[in-house]
Design an enzyme around this catalytic site. Sequence first.
Site, PDB file in Angstrom:
ATOM      1  N   GLY A 118       0.752  -1.247   0.000  1.00  0.00           N
ATOM      2  CA  GLY A 118       0.000   0.000   0.000  1.00  0.00           C
ATOM      3  C   GLY A 118       0.781   1.295   0.000  1.00  0.00           C
ATOM      4  O   GLY A 118       0.186   2.359  -0.212  1.00  0.00           O
ATOM      5  N   ARG A 157       2.901  -1.711  -5.884  1.00  0.00           N
ATOM      6  CA  ARG A 157       3.020  -0.486  -6.662  1.00  0.00           C
ATOM      7  C   ARG A 157       4.395   0.173  -6.511  1.00  0.00           C
ATOM      8  O   ARG A 157       4.981   0.633  -7.482  1.00  0.00           O
ATOM      9  CB  ARG A 157       1.943   0.504  -6.218  1.00  0.00           C
ATOM     10  N   ARG A 172      -5.938   2.979 -15.911  1.00  0.00           N
ATOM     11  CA  ARG A 172      -5.970   3.729 -14.647  1.00  0.00           C
ATOM     12  C   ARG A 172      -6.616   5.116 -14.762  1.00  0.00           C
ATOM     13  O   ARG A 172      -7.409   5.494 -13.888  1.00  0.00           O
ATOM     14  CB  ARG A 172      -4.569   3.822 -14.020  1.00  0.00           C
ATOM     15  N   CYS A 199     -13.619   3.801 -28.749  1.00  0.00           N
ATOM     16  CA  CYS A 199     -14.853   4.561 -28.966  1.00  0.00           C
ATOM     17  C   CYS A 199     -15.597   4.855 -27.675  1.00  0.00           C
ATOM     18  O   CYS A 199     -16.715   4.366 -27.466  1.00  0.00           O
ATOM     19  CB  CYS A 199     -15.728   3.805 -29.948  1.00  0.00           C
ATOM     20  N   GLU A 200     -14.977   5.552 -26.784  1.00  0.00           N
ATOM     21  CA  GLU A 200     -15.612   6.018 -25.553  1.00  0.00           C
ATOM     22  C   GLU A 200     -14.957   7.332 -25.167  1.00  0.00           C
ATOM     23  O   GLU A 200     -13.739   7.449 -25.263  1.00  0.00           O
ATOM     24  CB  GLU A 200     -15.330   5.069 -24.372  1.00  0.00           C
TER      25      GLU A 200
END
Length: 421
Positions: free
Chosen positions: A239, A278, A314, A346-347
Amino acid sequence: MDHFLYRDGALFAEDVPISEIAAAVGTPFYVYSTATLLRHFRLFDEALEGTDHLVCYAMKAASNQAILKTLAQAGAGMDVVSMGEYLRAKAAGVPGEKIVFSGVGKTELEIRTALEGGIRQFNVESEPEMDVINAVALSLGKVAPITVRVNPDVDAKTHAKIATGKSENKFGIPIARAGAVYAHAASLPGLDVIGVDVHIGSQLTELEPFRLAYRKVAELTETLRSEGHDIRRLDLGGGLGIPYTRSNEAPPLPVEYGQLIQEELGHLGCEIEIEPGRLIAGNAGLMVSKVIYVKSGEDRDFLIVDGAMNDLIRPAMYEAHHDIVPVLEPAPGVEPQPYDIVGPVCETGDTFAKQRNLAPLQAGDLIAFRSAGAYGAVMASEYNSRPLIPEVLVQGDQFAVIRRRPTFDEMINRDTIPEWL
Ligand code: LLP
Protein backbone atom coordinates in the site's frame (compact mmCIF):
# COMPACT_ATOMS: atom_id res chain seq x y z
CA MET A 1 14.02 7.65 -8.43
CA ASP A 2 13.96 5.71 -11.66
CA HIS A 3 16.15 5.00 -14.67
CA PHE A 4 14.12 6.74 -17.37
CA LEU A 5 16.11 9.86 -18.13
CA TYR A 6 16.90 12.09 -21.09
CA ARG A 7 20.35 11.80 -22.57
CA ASP A 8 21.37 14.17 -25.33
CA GLY A 9 17.74 15.03 -25.94
CA ALA A 10 16.36 11.49 -26.10
CA LEU A 11 14.54 9.46 -23.46
CA PHE A 12 16.37 6.34 -22.35
CA ALA A 13 15.42 3.29 -20.32
CA GLU A 14 18.70 2.71 -18.49
CA ASP A 15 21.21 2.65 -21.38
CA VAL A 16 18.75 1.91 -24.16
CA PRO A 17 17.08 4.66 -26.20
CA ILE A 18 13.30 4.29 -26.07
CA SER A 19 13.15 5.04 -29.79
CA GLU A 20 15.30 1.98 -30.47
CA ILE A 21 12.83 -0.27 -28.63
CA ALA A 22 9.93 1.37 -30.46
CA ALA A 23 11.62 0.66 -33.79
CA ALA A 24 12.11 -2.98 -32.81
CA VAL A 25 8.71 -3.82 -31.29
CA GLY A 26 6.35 -1.15 -32.61
CA THR A 27 4.03 0.94 -30.46
CA PRO A 28 2.37 0.92 -28.03
CA PHE A 29 4.40 -1.13 -25.55
CA TYR A 30 5.36 -1.33 -21.90
CA VAL A 31 9.01 -1.09 -20.91
CA TYR A 32 10.45 -1.87 -17.47
CA SER A 33 13.81 -1.05 -15.96
CA THR A 34 15.55 -3.85 -14.08
CA ALA A 35 17.66 -1.41 -12.07
CA THR A 36 14.56 0.45 -10.89
CA LEU A 37 12.72 -2.75 -9.94
CA LEU A 38 15.70 -3.94 -7.94
CA ARG A 39 16.33 -0.58 -6.35
CA HIS A 40 12.76 -0.38 -5.10
CA PHE A 41 12.77 -3.96 -3.82
CA ARG A 42 16.01 -3.32 -1.94
CA LEU A 43 14.65 -0.14 -0.35
CA PHE A 44 12.04 -2.28 1.38
CA ASP A 45 14.44 -5.08 2.16
CA GLU A 46 16.89 -2.60 3.72
CA ALA A 47 14.12 -0.79 5.58
CA LEU A 48 13.48 -4.01 7.51
CA GLU A 49 17.14 -4.88 8.01
CA GLY A 50 17.82 -6.25 11.47
CA THR A 51 14.31 -7.75 11.69
CA ASP A 52 13.49 -11.26 10.55
CA HIS A 53 11.47 -10.43 7.45
CA LEU A 54 10.37 -11.30 3.93
CA VAL A 55 9.31 -8.81 1.27
CA CYS A 56 6.57 -10.57 -0.71
CA TYR A 57 6.09 -8.65 -3.93
CA ALA A 58 2.36 -8.21 -4.65
CA MET A 59 2.58 -9.58 -8.15
CA LYS A 60 -0.85 -8.31 -9.12
CA ALA A 61 0.97 -5.02 -9.83
CA ALA A 62 3.02 -6.47 -12.70
CA SER A 63 3.22 -10.20 -13.09
CA ASN A 64 5.36 -10.93 -16.11
CA GLN A 65 7.58 -13.87 -15.26
CA ALA A 66 10.70 -11.94 -16.18
CA ILE A 67 9.81 -9.35 -13.56
CA LEU A 68 9.06 -12.04 -11.00
CA LYS A 69 12.33 -13.77 -11.70
CA THR A 70 14.27 -10.52 -11.44
CA LEU A 71 12.81 -9.87 -7.99
CA ALA A 72 12.93 -13.49 -6.83
CA GLN A 73 16.63 -13.67 -7.64
CA ALA A 74 17.12 -10.65 -5.39
CA GLY A 75 15.38 -12.54 -2.57
CA ALA A 76 11.76 -11.49 -2.89
CA GLY A 77 8.86 -13.72 -1.98
CA MET A 78 5.52 -13.33 -3.76
CA ASP A 79 2.04 -12.35 -2.66
CA VAL A 80 -0.52 -14.03 -4.92
CA VAL A 81 -4.29 -13.72 -5.13
CA SER A 82 -5.31 -16.35 -7.64
CA MET A 83 -4.37 -19.72 -9.00
CA GLY A 84 -3.05 -18.01 -12.11
CA GLU A 85 -0.71 -15.87 -10.03
CA TYR A 86 0.35 -18.86 -7.94
CA LEU A 87 1.20 -20.93 -11.02
CA ARG A 88 2.91 -17.98 -12.67
CA ALA A 89 5.11 -17.46 -9.61
CA LYS A 90 5.97 -21.15 -9.56
CA ALA A 91 6.70 -21.07 -13.30
CA ALA A 92 9.09 -18.18 -12.67
CA GLY A 93 10.94 -20.38 -10.19
CA VAL A 94 9.65 -18.99 -6.90
CA PRO A 95 9.56 -21.77 -4.28
CA GLY A 96 6.25 -22.44 -2.53
CA GLU A 97 7.67 -21.56 0.85
CA LYS A 98 8.12 -17.97 -0.38
CA ILE A 99 4.57 -17.60 -1.72
CA VAL A 100 1.80 -16.08 0.37
CA PHE A 101 -1.80 -16.59 -0.78
CA SER A 102 -4.08 -13.58 -0.20
CA GLY A 103 -7.54 -12.76 -1.54
CA VAL A 104 -11.14 -12.88 -0.33
CA GLY A 105 -12.42 -15.71 -2.45
CA LYS A 106 -9.97 -18.59 -2.64
CA THR A 107 -11.63 -21.62 -4.19
CA GLU A 108 -11.09 -25.24 -3.19
CA LEU A 109 -9.10 -25.82 -6.35
CA GLU A 110 -6.85 -22.87 -5.59
CA ILE A 111 -6.33 -24.03 -2.02
CA ARG A 112 -5.53 -27.60 -3.09
CA THR A 113 -3.14 -26.42 -5.79
CA ALA A 114 -1.23 -24.29 -3.31
CA LEU A 115 -1.13 -26.99 -0.63
CA GLU A 116 0.16 -29.54 -3.11
CA GLY A 117 2.68 -27.18 -4.67
CA GLY A 118 3.87 -25.66 -1.41
CA ILE A 119 2.78 -22.45 0.29
CA ARG A 120 4.21 -20.18 2.93
CA GLN A 121 0.80 -19.31 4.33
CA PHE A 122 -2.78 -18.52 3.43
CA ASN A 123 -4.08 -15.17 4.57
CA VAL A 124 -7.60 -16.18 5.54
CA GLU A 125 -10.35 -13.66 4.98
CA SER A 126 -13.48 -15.28 6.44
CA GLU A 127 -14.70 -18.12 8.66
CA PRO A 128 -16.20 -20.15 5.78
CA GLU A 129 -12.91 -19.91 3.90
CA MET A 130 -11.07 -21.06 7.01
CA ASP A 131 -13.27 -24.15 7.19
CA VAL A 132 -12.62 -24.97 3.55
CA ILE A 133 -8.85 -24.61 3.94
CA ASN A 134 -9.02 -26.90 6.95
CA ALA A 135 -11.06 -29.50 5.05
CA VAL A 136 -8.82 -29.44 1.98
CA ALA A 137 -5.68 -29.70 4.13
CA LEU A 138 -7.10 -32.68 6.04
CA SER A 139 -8.10 -34.40 2.80
CA LEU A 140 -4.49 -34.10 1.64
CA GLY A 141 -3.06 -35.15 5.00
CA LYS A 142 -1.44 -31.75 5.38
CA VAL A 143 -1.54 -28.86 7.81
CA ALA A 144 -2.09 -25.42 6.25
CA PRO A 145 -0.18 -22.49 7.74
CA ILE A 146 -2.52 -19.51 8.07
CA THR A 147 -2.82 -15.98 9.27
CA VAL A 148 -6.18 -14.27 9.62
CA ARG A 149 -6.61 -11.01 7.81
CA VAL A 150 -8.22 -8.56 10.16
CA ASN A 151 -10.11 -5.48 9.12
CA PRO A 152 -8.98 -2.73 11.49
CA ASP A 153 -11.61 -0.19 10.40
CA VAL A 154 -9.01 2.42 9.51
CA ASP A 155 -9.41 5.04 6.79
CA ALA A 156 -6.48 4.67 4.40
CA LYS A 157 -7.19 8.14 2.93
CA THR A 158 -6.85 6.95 -0.61
CA HIS A 159 -9.14 6.53 -3.64
CA ALA A 160 -12.37 4.76 -2.58
CA LYS A 161 -11.89 1.99 -5.14
CA ILE A 162 -8.58 0.93 -3.59
CA ALA A 163 -9.26 1.45 0.12
CA THR A 164 -9.70 -1.88 1.90
CA GLY A 165 -9.39 -1.29 5.63
CA LYS A 166 -12.78 0.15 6.57
CA SER A 167 -15.48 -2.03 8.08
CA GLU A 168 -17.74 -1.50 5.06
CA ASN A 169 -15.10 -3.03 2.76
CA LYS A 170 -15.30 -6.70 1.85
CA PHE A 171 -11.85 -7.50 3.22
CA GLY A 172 -10.76 -9.34 6.33
CA ILE A 173 -12.70 -10.18 9.46
CA PRO A 174 -13.78 -7.41 11.81
CA ILE A 175 -11.00 -7.01 14.35
CA ALA A 176 -13.56 -7.09 17.17
CA ARG A 177 -14.44 -10.66 16.21
CA ALA A 178 -10.82 -11.80 15.98
CA GLY A 179 -10.78 -13.55 19.37
CA ALA A 180 -13.61 -15.89 18.42
CA VAL A 181 -12.23 -16.51 14.95
CA TYR A 182 -8.76 -17.39 16.25
CA ALA A 183 -10.31 -19.70 18.85
CA HIS A 184 -12.20 -21.46 16.07
CA ALA A 185 -9.04 -21.66 13.92
CA ALA A 186 -7.09 -23.21 16.79
CA SER A 187 -9.70 -25.94 17.09
CA LEU A 188 -9.23 -27.03 13.47
CA PRO A 189 -6.61 -29.77 13.12
CA GLY A 190 -5.83 -28.94 9.48
CA LEU A 191 -4.61 -25.45 10.32
CA ASP A 192 -1.47 -24.06 11.91
CA VAL A 193 -2.31 -20.55 13.06
CA ILE A 194 0.93 -18.63 12.75
CA GLY A 195 0.06 -14.97 12.61
CA VAL A 196 -2.01 -11.93 11.82
CA ASP A 197 -2.47 -10.20 8.46
CA VAL A 198 -3.65 -6.70 7.61
CA HIS A 199 -3.79 -4.64 4.42
CA ILE A 200 -5.67 -1.36 4.46
CA GLY A 201 -5.40 -0.10 0.90
CA SER A 202 -3.21 1.06 -1.92
CA GLN A 203 -1.49 4.31 -2.90
CA LEU A 204 -1.33 5.54 0.70
CA THR A 205 0.47 8.85 0.80
CA GLU A 206 0.57 9.22 4.58
CA LEU A 207 1.99 6.99 7.28
CA GLU A 208 -0.66 7.70 9.88
CA PRO A 209 -3.24 5.15 8.64
CA PHE A 210 -0.54 2.46 8.71
CA ARG A 211 0.33 3.48 12.27
CA LEU A 212 -3.27 3.23 13.43
CA ALA A 213 -3.73 -0.16 11.79
CA TYR A 214 -0.43 -1.60 13.03
CA ARG A 215 -1.12 -0.40 16.55
CA LYS A 216 -4.36 -2.36 16.49
CA VAL A 217 -2.47 -5.38 15.17
CA ALA A 218 0.03 -5.08 18.03
CA GLU A 219 -2.74 -4.98 20.62
CA LEU A 220 -4.45 -7.92 18.98
CA THR A 221 -1.23 -9.92 18.91
CA GLU A 222 -0.76 -9.44 22.63
CA THR A 223 -4.35 -10.42 23.33
CA LEU A 224 -4.12 -13.49 21.11
CA ARG A 225 -0.87 -14.54 22.76
CA SER A 226 -2.46 -14.19 26.17
CA GLU A 227 -5.20 -16.48 24.92
CA GLY A 228 -2.60 -19.09 24.07
CA HIS A 229 -2.05 -18.54 20.34
CA ASP A 230 1.55 -18.71 19.15
CA ILE A 231 1.51 -15.59 16.98
CA ARG A 232 4.92 -15.43 15.37
CA ARG A 233 4.44 -13.79 11.98
CA LEU A 234 2.81 -10.48 11.03
CA ASP A 235 1.87 -9.81 7.43
CA LEU A 236 1.47 -6.06 7.12
CA GLY A 237 0.19 -5.89 3.55
CA GLY A 238 1.27 -3.42 0.89
CA GLY A 239 0.00 0.00 0.00
CA LEU A 240 2.83 2.50 0.27
CA GLY A 241 2.16 5.12 -2.40
CA ILE A 242 4.39 6.47 -5.12
CA PRO A 243 4.82 9.92 -6.60
CA TYR A 244 2.81 10.09 -9.82
CA THR A 245 3.97 13.61 -10.58
CA ARG A 246 7.56 14.68 -10.62
CA SER A 247 6.88 18.05 -9.09
CA ASN A 248 5.03 18.28 -5.83
CA GLU A 249 4.43 14.85 -4.35
CA ALA A 250 6.61 13.28 -1.71
CA PRO A 251 4.97 10.21 -0.23
CA PRO A 252 6.74 8.61 2.74
CA LEU A 253 9.84 6.59 1.97
CA PRO A 254 10.23 2.86 2.60
CA VAL A 255 12.83 3.64 5.25
CA GLU A 256 10.30 5.75 7.18
CA TYR A 257 7.74 2.98 6.76
CA GLY A 258 10.29 0.49 8.11
CA GLN A 259 10.90 2.72 11.14
CA LEU A 260 7.18 2.88 11.81
CA ILE A 261 6.94 -0.91 11.69
CA GLN A 262 9.81 -1.15 14.13
CA GLU A 263 8.23 1.41 16.46
CA GLU A 264 4.77 -0.11 16.50
CA LEU A 265 5.58 -3.80 16.27
CA GLY A 266 9.28 -4.33 17.02
CA HIS A 267 8.67 -5.24 20.67
CA LEU A 268 6.64 -8.30 19.66
CA GLY A 269 9.61 -10.13 18.16
CA CYS A 270 7.54 -11.42 15.25
CA GLU A 271 8.78 -12.21 11.78
CA ILE A 272 7.58 -9.37 9.54
CA GLU A 273 6.17 -9.80 6.06
CA ILE A 274 5.17 -6.97 3.76
CA GLU A 275 3.43 -7.09 0.38
CA PRO A 276 4.38 -4.02 -1.66
CA GLY A 277 3.40 -3.99 -5.30
CA ARG A 278 3.02 -0.49 -6.66
CA LEU A 279 6.14 0.98 -5.09
CA ILE A 280 8.30 -1.74 -6.59
CA ALA A 281 6.87 -1.75 -10.11
CA GLY A 282 5.07 1.57 -10.60
CA ASN A 283 7.92 3.87 -11.41
CA ALA A 284 9.88 1.02 -12.98
CA GLY A 285 7.69 1.04 -16.07
CA LEU A 286 6.52 3.29 -18.90
CA MET A 287 3.90 2.85 -21.54
CA VAL A 288 5.23 4.19 -24.83
CA SER A 289 2.79 5.30 -27.46
CA LYS A 290 2.83 7.12 -30.78
CA VAL A 291 0.82 10.13 -31.86
CA ILE A 292 -1.47 9.09 -34.71
CA TYR A 293 -3.14 12.44 -35.34
CA VAL A 294 -3.24 15.91 -33.94
CA LYS A 295 -6.84 16.99 -34.25
CA SER A 296 -8.15 20.50 -33.78
CA GLY A 297 -11.45 20.62 -31.94
CA GLU A 298 -13.75 23.56 -31.36
CA ASP A 299 -11.83 24.88 -28.40
CA ARG A 300 -8.98 22.43 -27.91
CA ASP A 301 -6.43 20.24 -29.61
CA PHE A 302 -6.57 16.47 -29.23
CA LEU A 303 -3.52 14.27 -29.39
CA ILE A 304 -4.85 10.97 -30.65
CA VAL A 305 -2.34 8.31 -29.68
CA ASP A 306 -2.13 4.61 -30.48
CA GLY A 307 -2.32 3.51 -26.82
CA ALA A 308 -5.80 3.45 -25.31
CA MET A 309 -7.82 2.78 -22.17
CA ASN A 310 -7.66 -0.96 -22.85
CA ASP A 311 -3.86 -0.77 -22.59
CA LEU A 312 -3.71 1.53 -19.55
CA ILE A 313 -7.02 1.77 -17.73
CA ARG A 314 -5.97 3.73 -14.65
CA PRO A 315 -6.98 7.22 -15.86
CA ALA A 316 -10.42 5.98 -16.97
CA MET A 317 -10.97 3.85 -13.89
CA TYR A 318 -9.54 5.90 -11.04
CA GLU A 319 -9.16 9.35 -12.60
CA ALA A 320 -5.48 8.59 -12.17
CA HIS A 321 -2.80 11.03 -13.25
CA HIS A 322 0.17 9.78 -15.26
CA ASP A 323 2.89 12.18 -16.28
CA ILE A 324 3.23 12.17 -20.06
CA VAL A 325 6.55 13.11 -21.61
CA PRO A 326 7.80 13.28 -25.17
CA VAL A 327 10.47 10.76 -26.08
CA LEU A 328 12.41 13.50 -27.83
CA GLU A 329 13.22 16.13 -25.24
CA PRO A 330 11.82 19.52 -26.25
CA ALA A 331 14.42 22.14 -27.04
CA PRO A 332 14.86 24.69 -24.25
CA GLY A 333 12.49 27.61 -24.52
CA VAL A 334 9.84 25.79 -26.57
CA GLU A 335 6.43 27.04 -25.51
CA PRO A 336 4.20 24.18 -24.25
CA GLN A 337 0.58 24.03 -25.35
CA PRO A 338 -2.45 22.31 -23.83
CA TYR A 339 -3.69 19.04 -25.34
CA ASP A 340 -6.36 16.51 -24.49
CA ILE A 341 -4.54 13.20 -24.86
CA VAL A 342 -6.87 10.46 -25.99
CA GLY A 343 -6.81 6.96 -27.39
CA PRO A 344 -8.67 5.53 -30.39
CA VAL A 345 -11.25 3.56 -28.37
CA CYS A 346 -14.85 4.56 -28.97
CA GLU A 347 -15.61 6.02 -25.55
CA THR A 348 -15.13 9.48 -24.16
CA GLY A 349 -13.66 7.73 -21.12
CA ASP A 350 -10.70 6.84 -23.31
CA THR A 351 -9.01 10.04 -22.23
CA PHE A 352 -5.60 9.94 -20.61
CA ALA A 353 -5.36 13.62 -19.75
CA LYS A 354 -7.21 16.85 -20.32
CA GLN A 355 -5.55 20.15 -21.13
CA ARG A 356 -2.12 18.79 -20.37
CA ASN A 357 0.72 21.13 -21.30
CA LEU A 358 3.22 19.54 -23.65
CA ALA A 359 5.70 20.91 -26.12
CA PRO A 360 4.05 20.86 -29.57
CA LEU A 361 3.81 17.36 -31.03
CA GLN A 362 3.11 15.95 -34.45
CA ALA A 363 1.82 12.72 -35.90
CA GLY A 364 4.52 10.08 -35.59
CA ASP A 365 6.07 11.49 -32.40
CA LEU A 366 6.58 9.12 -29.47
CA ILE A 367 5.34 9.87 -25.97
CA ALA A 368 5.78 7.98 -22.71
CA PHE A 369 3.28 7.56 -19.89
CA ARG A 370 5.32 7.50 -16.72
CA SER A 371 4.60 5.49 -13.56
CA ALA A 372 2.80 2.85 -15.63
CA GLY A 373 4.73 -0.18 -14.41
CA ALA A 374 2.19 -1.13 -11.75
CA TYR A 375 -1.43 -1.97 -12.61
CA GLY A 376 -0.71 -1.16 -16.26
CA ALA A 377 -0.10 -4.25 -18.39
CA VAL A 378 -1.86 -6.51 -15.90
CA MET A 379 -5.12 -4.59 -16.16
CA ALA A 380 -5.08 -4.41 -19.94
CA SER A 381 -7.80 -5.96 -22.05
CA GLU A 382 -8.51 -6.53 -25.71
CA TYR A 383 -11.46 -4.15 -25.76
CA ASN A 384 -12.18 -2.95 -29.30
CA SER A 385 -10.29 -6.08 -30.45
CA ARG A 386 -6.97 -4.44 -29.75
CA PRO A 387 -4.35 -7.12 -29.02
CA LEU A 388 -2.50 -6.89 -25.71
CA ILE A 389 0.58 -4.76 -26.14
CA PRO A 390 4.08 -6.16 -25.68
CA GLU A 391 6.23 -5.88 -22.59
CA VAL A 392 9.95 -5.22 -22.77
CA LEU A 393 12.55 -5.49 -20.02
CA VAL A 394 15.73 -3.45 -20.06
CA GLN A 395 18.88 -4.25 -18.18
CA GLY A 396 21.79 -1.87 -18.74
CA ASP A 397 22.32 -1.67 -22.49
CA GLN A 398 20.26 -4.79 -23.27
CA PHE A 399 16.57 -5.19 -23.82
CA ALA A 400 14.35 -8.19 -24.36
CA VAL A 401 10.73 -8.66 -25.32
CA ILE A 402 9.25 -10.43 -22.30
CA ARG A 403 5.76 -10.75 -23.77
CA ARG A 404 5.36 -10.39 -27.48
CA ARG A 405 2.48 -8.76 -29.24
CA PRO A 406 0.04 -11.46 -30.33
CA THR A 407 -0.93 -11.59 -33.98
CA PHE A 408 -4.45 -10.64 -34.95
CA ASP A 409 -5.05 -14.26 -35.93
CA GLU A 410 -4.04 -15.49 -32.48
CA MET A 411 -6.52 -13.13 -30.92
CA ILE A 412 -9.35 -13.86 -33.32
CA ASN A 413 -8.86 -17.62 -33.42
CA ARG A 414 -9.48 -18.01 -29.73
CA ASP A 415 -13.17 -17.74 -30.55
CA THR A 416 -14.95 -20.87 -31.66
CA ILE A 417 -18.04 -20.83 -33.82
CA PRO A 418 -20.79 -23.32 -32.97
CA GLU A 419 -21.66 -25.92 -35.58
CA TRP A 420 -25.12 -24.52 -36.16
CA LEU A 421 -23.74 -21.31 -37.63
N1 LLP B 1 -1.61 -6.94 -0.56
C1 LLP B 1 -2.93 -7.04 -0.80
C2 LLP B 1 -3.73 -7.98 -0.03
C3 LLP B 1 -3.52 -6.22 -1.79
O1 LLP B 1 -4.83 -6.31 -2.03
C4 LLP B 1 -2.72 -5.31 -2.52
C5 LLP B 1 -3.30 -4.46 -3.56
C6 LLP B 1 -1.35 -5.27 -2.24
C7 LLP B 1 -0.83 -6.08 -1.25
C8 LLP B 1 -0.41 -4.36 -2.96
O2 LLP B 1 -0.71 -3.00 -2.75
P1 LLP B 1 0.28 -1.90 -3.34
O3 LLP B 1 1.59 -1.98 -2.59
O4 LLP B 1 0.47 -2.19 -4.79
O5 LLP B 1 -0.42 -0.62 -3.12
N2 LLP B 1 -5.48 -1.35 -9.56
C9 LLP B 1 -5.34 -0.34 -8.55
C10 LLP B 1 -4.63 -0.85 -7.31
C11 LLP B 1 -5.30 -2.05 -6.68
C12 LLP B 1 -4.60 -2.57 -5.45
C13 LLP B 1 -5.18 -3.85 -5.00
N3 LLP B 1 -4.53 -4.49 -3.91
C14 LLP B 1 -4.61 0.86 -9.17
O6 LLP B 1 -4.28 0.82 -10.34
O7 LLP B 1 -4.39 1.86 -8.49
